[in-house]
Design a protein around this motif. Structure first.
Motif, PDB file in Angstrom:
ATOM      1  N   THR A   7       0.832  -1.199   0.000  1.00 52.42           N
ATOM      2  CA  THR A   7       0.000   0.000   0.000  1.00 52.42           C
ATOM      3  C   THR A   7       0.873   1.258   0.000  1.00 52.42           C
ATOM      4  OG1 THR A   7      -1.774  -1.163   1.140  1.00 52.42           O
ATOM      5  CG2 THR A   7      -1.837   1.247   1.207  1.00 52.42           C
ATOM      6  N   VAL A  26      -6.821   8.321  -3.095  1.00 49.65           N
ATOM      7  CA  VAL A  26      -7.855   7.280  -3.041  1.00 49.65           C
ATOM      8  C   VAL A  26      -8.473   7.099  -4.434  1.00 49.65           C
ATOM      9  CG1 VAL A  26     -10.132   6.679  -2.110  1.00 49.65           C
ATOM     10  CG2 VAL A  26      -8.364   7.578  -0.589  1.00 49.65           C
ATOM     11  N   ARG A  30      -8.060   3.870  -7.027  1.00 51.88           N
ATOM     12  CA  ARG A  30      -9.232   3.154  -7.545  1.00 51.88           C
ATOM     13  C   ARG A  30      -9.169   3.082  -9.070  1.00 51.88           C
ATOM     14  NH1 ARG A  30     -13.077   6.487  -6.018  1.00 51.88           N
ATOM     15  NH2 ARG A  30     -12.927   7.528  -8.014  1.00 51.88           N
ATOM     16  N   SER A  38      -6.751  -3.390  -4.280  1.00 52.46           N
ATOM     17  CA  SER A  38      -7.643  -2.435  -3.626  1.00 52.46           C
ATOM     18  C   SER A  38      -6.885  -1.629  -2.577  1.00 52.46           C
ATOM     19  CB  SER A  38      -8.823  -3.156  -2.980  1.00 52.46           C
ATOM     20  OG  SER A  38      -8.376  -3.973  -1.928  1.00 52.46           O
ATOM     21  N   THR A  40      -8.057   1.157   0.278  1.00 53.94           N
ATOM     22  CA  THR A  40      -9.195   1.818   0.896  1.00 53.94           C
ATOM     23  C   THR A  40      -8.812   3.199   1.416  1.00 53.94           C
ATOM     24  OG1 THR A  40      -8.748   0.946   3.102  1.00 53.94           O
ATOM     25  CG2 THR A  40     -10.124  -0.421   1.644  1.00 53.94           C
ATOM     26  N   ARG A  41      -9.817   4.009   1.635  1.00 58.78           N
ATOM     27  CA  ARG A  41      -9.616   5.349   2.195  1.00 58.78           C
ATOM     28  C   ARG A  41      -8.890   5.249   3.537  1.00 58.78           C
ATOM     29  NH1 ARG A  41     -11.297  10.238   1.200  1.00 58.78           N
ATOM     30  NH2 ARG A  41     -12.631   9.613  -0.508  1.00 58.78           N
ATOM     31  N   SER A  42      -9.311   4.315   4.370  1.00 55.55           N
ATOM     32  CA  SER A  42      -8.678   4.204   5.695  1.00 55.55           C
ATOM     33  C   SER A  42      -7.213   3.791   5.574  1.00 55.55           C
ATOM     34  CB  SER A  42      -9.447   3.226   6.583  1.00 55.55           C
ATOM     35  OG  SER A  42      -9.422   1.923   6.054  1.00 55.55           O
ATOM     36  N   GLN A  43      -6.889   2.945   4.599  1.00 52.58           N
ATOM     37  CA  GLN A  43      -5.486   2.573   4.407  1.00 52.58           C
ATOM     38  C   GLN A  43      -4.651   3.783   3.989  1.00 52.58           C
ATOM     39  OE1 GLN A  43      -6.371  -0.553   1.548  1.00 52.58           O
ATOM     40  NE2 GLN A  43      -5.326  -2.037   2.845  1.00 52.58           N
TER      41      GLN A  43
END
Length: 165
Positions: A7, A26, A30, A38, A40-43
């Motif tokens: 990530t 983000v 995507r 994938s 994610t926003r939180s990652q």
């Protein structure tokens, strides 16, 4: 940060294109990686402070509504280049759809049909988007990855055709 995780590397790769806010990262992740990785926003929002603390990115301009740009540093470029040249390790597929299909016998016929129909629509659309991206790609690497995305979507559609509903 001793070794980059995938990530963090994905974010550094995106920041090679120029400063971006978390929200922009983000969306870019995507768009660029959606068919195979994938993010994610939180990652993204968990990873950015860690990258900043490690000196791999620095804060850029303050944007509207308190959005914060991030800029890759020379150390970040070097870390990303080292990550690129390293061993990738095994791939791990995490598909909520396939997990559901493994357990599809526990669904009613109506639920199974709804799941398959919904997934067919999604993957048909994804195949078209990837096919279009491959046609418009100038970069041969981007083109190859887009073609992979189209092939993956077609493979999922073939899987869905084999599911009894």
């Amino acid at each position: 940060m001793s070794e980059l995780n995938a990530t963090a590397a994905a974010l550094l790769g995106l920041l090679h294109e120029g400063p971006q806010t978390g929200g922009q990262l983000v969306a870019a992740a995507r768009d660029r990686f959606g068919s195979f990785f994938s993010v994610t926003r939180s990652q993204v929002y968990r990873e950015l402070p860690a990258l900043a603390n490690a000196g791999l990115v620095r804060l850029g301009k303050q944007g509207p509504r308190s959005s914060q740009q991030y800029v890759i540093t020379a150390a970040g470029k070097k870390a990303f280049k080292n990550w690129l040249g390293g061993e990738p390790g095994p791939d791990h597929l995490r598909s909520p759809l396939i997990l559901r299909l493994v357990h599809a016998s526990a669904l009613t016929t109506k639920q199974r049909s709804a799941l398959v129909d919904s997934a067919k629509k999604y993957y048909s659309d994804e195949a078209e988007v990837a096919k279009s991206a491959a046609k418009s790609a100038d970069d041969p690497y981007v083109k190859a990855v887009a073609e992979f995305g189209a092939a993956r979507a077609r493979a999922v559609l073939k899987l869905l055709d084999s599911i009894p509903t």
